[in-house]
Write an enzyme that holds these catalytic residues in place. Structure first.
Site: not given
Ligand SMILES: [Zn+2]
Length: 250
Positions: A117, A115, A90, A134, A200-201
């Site tokens: 995005h 991680h 992801h 994040h 957010t996942t």
């Molecule tokens: Zn995130």
């Protein structure tokens, strides 16, 4: 559930293909950023993911008019640490061994992982940035506090390069990052937007304390493209505020 039904209806000749697809999905988990397993469907994919569709304090958000507040300073105590760099299917996730953390009014939180995005999940006044990181922290009680840092396209970012240089290209791949201080990624100014939100996942768990740094940092076009070559789009759309207030200060 849907996947099992699909497999059950396939002919015997297709069983091999079905097993292969399922194995791959199991490896990268059941959700994605597009089509039938995309953000609009996360809440239906598993009972554990229900909050993704029913939650009322979800993230990310578009930060519009924030209320100026006397927020306590965001205090970072990051220190140099080695880390693993995982391509988890992801995003690219960096997990330091022992990199310190942050101190909030509610206490100390240790850095668990960071991680990326693209484009940014957070929007500021409707504006999307090309990338965000994040920093995910957890306290002794297991509560989460995330710091979000936005990137804009511009100068080469030397602090980001060690991660980009070794990030595994294949999902499931893992590499080792030699000792680096994650604090080198942070901007000089630590003012932040503050609000209560969620992961957010999936499973979109709520009760997450969000801190979005107001000052973006830069990365070069080449650096952005290096990440986007692996993940062209891995951002959840912004979620309704549902009456939440965003404060700014620090
Ligand atoms: Zn995130």
């Amino acid at each position: 559930m849907k996947k099992h039904l699909l497999c059950a209806t396939l002919s015997l000749a297709s069983v091999g293909l079905c097993t292969h697809v399922m194995a791959r999905n199991d490896h990268t988990s059941s959700w994605s950023y597009s089509a039938d397993t995309g953000p609009q469907h996360w809440g239906e994919l598993k009972s554990d993911y229900t909050l993704c569709s029913t939650g009322l304090t979800q993230s990310p958000i578009d930060i519009g008019d924030a209320v100026k507040a006397d927020l306590s300073p965001l205090t970072f105590s990051y220190r140099a640490s080695s880390a693993t760099v995982l391509n988890n299917g992801h995003t690219i996730q960096v997990s330091p061994v022992d990199a310190g953390g942050i101190t909030l009014a509610t206490g100390d939180y240790s850095l668990v992982q960071l991680h990326f995005h693209t484009p940014s999940e957070e929007k500021i006044q409707g504006r999307t940035y090309p990338l965000n990181v994040h920093f995910v922290h957890r306290n002794a009680a297991g509560e989460l506090a995330v710091v979000a840092l936005l990137f804009e396209e511009g100068a080469y970012n030397p602090a980001l390069e060690p991660i980009l240089a070794i990030m595994p290209k294949e999902a499931g791949g893992m590499t080792k990052l030699s000792v680096q201080n994650i604090a080198d990624l942070l901007p000089a100014t630590r003012h932040y937007f503050s609000y209560m939100g969620s992961l957010t996942t999936p499973p979109c768990s709520e009760g997450v304390r969000w801190h979005v740094l107001t000052q973006p940092v830069q990365l070069s076009k080449d650096q952005l493209q290096a990440f986007q070559a692996l993940y062209p789009m891995n951002a959840r759309p912004v979620q309704p505020l549902n009456g939440r207030t965003v404060q700014v200060g620090g």
